[in-house]
Enzyme design. Structure first.
Site, PDB file in Angstrom:
ATOM      1  CG  HIS A  15      -1.821   1.194   1.325  1.00 30.76           C
ATOM      2  ND1 HIS A  15      -3.123   1.092   1.756  1.00 30.76           N
ATOM      3  CD2 HIS A  15      -1.654   2.514   1.047  1.00 30.76           C
ATOM      4  CE1 HIS A  15      -3.698   2.278   1.739  1.00 30.76           C
ATOM      5  NE2 HIS A  15      -2.817   3.173   1.325  1.00 30.76           N
ATOM      6  CG  HIS A  17      -0.889   7.117  -1.248  1.00 33.83           C
ATOM      7  ND1 HIS A  17      -2.139   7.148  -1.819  1.00 33.83           N
ATOM      8  CD2 HIS A  17      -1.044   6.520  -0.031  1.00 33.83           C
ATOM      9  CE1 HIS A  17      -3.015   6.602  -0.985  1.00 33.83           C
ATOM     10  NE2 HIS A  17      -2.383   6.213   0.109  1.00 33.83           N
ATOM     11  CG  LEU A  18       4.448   5.118  -6.073  1.00 34.09           C
ATOM     12  CD1 LEU A  18       4.801   4.216  -7.261  1.00 34.09           C
ATOM     13  CD2 LEU A  18       5.657   5.256  -5.139  1.00 34.09           C
ATOM     14  CG  ASN A  43      -5.195   8.378  -3.335  1.00 32.56           C
ATOM     15  OD1 ASN A  43      -4.163   7.843  -3.744  1.00 32.56           O
ATOM     16  ND2 ASN A  43      -5.240   9.015  -2.177  1.00 32.56           N
ATOM     17  CE  LYS A 101      -8.023   1.939  -0.377  1.00 37.16           C
ATOM     18  NZ  LYS A 101      -6.753   2.585  -0.100  1.00 37.16           N
ATOM     19  CG  HIS A 138      -9.720   4.841   3.818  1.00 31.33           C
ATOM     20  ND1 HIS A 138      -8.511   5.481   3.971  1.00 31.33           N
ATOM     21  CD2 HIS A 138     -10.516   5.319   4.807  1.00 31.33           C
ATOM     22  CE1 HIS A 138      -8.575   6.305   5.006  1.00 31.33           C
ATOM     23  NE2 HIS A 138      -9.780   6.233   5.525  1.00 31.33           N
ATOM     24  CG  HIS A 176      -4.708   2.647   5.985  1.00 33.49           C
ATOM     25  ND1 HIS A 176      -6.032   2.512   6.301  1.00 33.49           N
ATOM     26  CD2 HIS A 176      -4.669   3.471   4.904  1.00 33.49           C
ATOM     27  CE1 HIS A 176      -6.755   3.213   5.451  1.00 33.49           C
ATOM     28  NE2 HIS A 176      -5.956   3.807   4.582  1.00 33.49           N
ATOM     29  CG  LEU A 221      -7.517  10.814   7.663  1.00 33.56           C
ATOM     30  CD1 LEU A 221      -8.413  11.436   6.616  1.00 33.56           C
ATOM     31  CD2 LEU A 221      -8.221  10.782   9.022  1.00 33.56           C
ATOM     32  CG  ASP A 249      -1.455   5.027   3.949  1.00 38.08           C
ATOM     33  OD1 ASP A 249      -1.561   5.388   2.753  1.00 38.08           O
ATOM     34  OD2 ASP A 249      -2.170   5.477   4.860  1.00 38.08           O
TER      35      ASP A 249
HETATM   36  N1  LIG Z   1      -3.432   7.875   4.650  1.00 37.74           N
HETATM   37  C1  LIG Z   1      -3.547   9.183   4.497  1.00 37.74           C
HETATM   38  O1  LIG Z   1      -3.617   9.909   5.489  1.00 37.74           O
HETATM   39  N2  LIG Z   1      -3.577   9.766   3.264  1.00 37.74           N
HETATM   40  C2  LIG Z   1      -3.583   9.082   1.993  1.00 37.74           C
HETATM   41  C3  LIG Z   1      -4.893   8.479   1.635  1.00 37.74           C
HETATM   42  C4  LIG Z   1      -5.242   7.217   2.410  1.00 37.74           C
HETATM   43  O2  LIG Z   1      -4.540   6.212   2.317  1.00 37.74           O
HETATM   44  O3  LIG Z   1      -6.243   7.217   3.132  1.00 37.74           O
HETATM   45  C5  LIG Z   1      -3.173  10.082   0.911  1.00 37.74           C
HETATM   46  O4  LIG Z   1      -3.336   9.767  -0.280  1.00 37.74           O
HETATM   47  O5  LIG Z   1      -2.683  11.169   1.243  1.00 37.74           O
HETATM   48 ZN   LIG Z   2      -3.148   5.153   1.611  1.00 41.01          ZN
HETATM   49 ZN   LIG Z   3      -6.670   5.195   3.194  1.00 45.25          ZN
END
Ligand SMILES: NC(=O)N[C@@H](CC(=O)O)C(=O)O
Ligand SMILES: [Zn+2]
Ligand SMILES: [Zn+2]
Length: 346
Positions: A15, A17-18, A43, A101, A138, A176, A221, A249
């Site tokens: 998991h 975010h790139l 996202n 997702k 999520h 997460h 989150l 995450d």
């Molecule tokens: N985890 C987070 O607080 N933020 C993530 C989104 C997510 O995984 O919920 C994001 O894309 O910034």
């Molecule tokens: Zn995430």
């Molecule tokens: Zn999330």
């Protein structure tokens, strides 16, 4: 004598975010230092909702890999109320989409195109169950009257439990997880239901974020919880139960978006992910359990082969920089300006 080296099968991140665009030249090399594969969250703005969009995003990620890197991005479709059964079939046939997702609309960063009513995606979920495509969740409700610290538990009770009852063969990853309630739910669920756990939810609780001053870089989150929940997560991650596996995450936001009157949610950990997990596992006297959590259980869950090569962690203290470049801006990492014990041998 403390242990000073640890060799494990090459790990994967289930998991991350790139982001996109200019950020990729920073986030992709950071992620591909030693992770073999990563489940890349969709996202974006606009989100990657079709297999074709996920494929184009994959190409942008591959183009940002350092020369010689074999890092493999595993793509994910963003589920909307407009997703079709045919989207799922094409995703499955693509070979590069590994999951779908679910963002409850409004739950987190860029979730506004997510789902408000799960009954609207029933046919899509049936198709996913039939073709073995995992649903990544999520897991938080979004109603403004529900306390932010209760949103994960209320989601489990009011959304997830009925979802599992309605789709008993659907493979699910609760992403997460942050509460003892989620640990218990996943532990008692059938084998095809697992969970990812972040390094920051293992390292921190809500006091780190709120006691003695408000620290926006700890704001993510689902939000950090009471230390009792942190203890339950540490127990789950270090238990050797294959339902729990590594998902950082890592979610970078530029410094200005975090240090703000209304700061974004997300913690950046890709600069030192396995190093941070090693710290947690060592403190729990469970370094020998890191390999299963980081390198075996996620691959097994996703029906992918475990890597056949290894990485070696060495005890060699280093200082985390105050910030890292991030798409022409800067991102403040977890543990900025602090010392970490472990590093990965080059
Ligand atoms: N985890 C987070 O607080 N933020 C993530 C989104 C997510 O995984 O919920 C994001 O894309 O910034
Ligand atoms: Zn995430
Ligand atoms: Zn999330």
């Amino acid at each position: 004598m403390p242990q000073n080296t640890l060799t494990i099968t090459r790990p994967d991140d289930w998991h991350v975010h790139l982001r996109d665009g200019d950020a990729l030249v920073d986030t992709v090399p950071a992620m591909s230092r030693y992770f073999g594969r990563a489940i890349v969250m969709p996202n974006l703005l606009p989100p990657a909702v079709t297999p074709e969009q996920a494929g184009a995003y994959r190409e942008r990620i591959l183009a940002a890999r350092p020369t010689g890197s074999r890092f493999e991005p595993l793509m994910v479709l963003y589920l909307t109320e407009g997703t079709t059964v045919d989207d799922i079939r094409r995703a499955k046939a693509s070979g590069f989409v590994h999951a779908v997702k679910l963002y409850p609309a409004g739950a987190t960063t860029n979730s506004q195109s997510g789902v408000t009513d799960l009954s609207k995606v029933d046919a899509v979920l049936n198709e996913m169950a039939d073709c073995g495509m995992p649903l990544l969740i999520h897991g938080e409700v979004t109603h403004s009257e529900i306390d932010i610290f209760a949103r994960e538990k209320v989601f489990i009770d009011t959304v997830l439990t009925p979802l599992v009852a309605k789709h008993p063969t659907l493979r699910i990853v609760l992403e997460h997880i942050t509460t003892a309630d989620a640990v218990e739910f996943v532990r008692n669920a059938p084998e095809h239901i697992g969970a990812t756990i972040t390094a920051h939810h293992l390292l921190f609780n809500r006091n780190h974020m709120l006691a003695g001053g408000i620290r926006p870089h700890y704001y993510c989150l689902p939000i950090l919880k009471h230390s009792r929940h942190q203890a339950a997560l540490i127990q789950a991650a270090t238990s050797g139960n294959p339902k729990f596996f590594l998902g950082t995450d890592s979610a970078p936001h530029a410094i200005g978006a975090k240090e703000s009157a209304c700061g974004c949610a997300g913690a950046y950990t890709a600069h030192a992910a396995i190093e941070l997990y090693a710290e947690v596992f060592e403190a729990a006297n469970a370094l020998e359990m890191l390999e299963g959590f980081a390198s075996h259980f996620g691959a097994d869950f996703y029906d992918l082969p475990r890597h056949s090569d290894t990485i070696t962690l060495v005890r060699k203290p280093w200082s985390v920089p105050a910030s890292y470049p991030f798409g022409g801006q800067q991102v403040v990492p977890v543990r900025a300006n602090e010392q970490l014990d472990w590093q990965v041998q080059a």
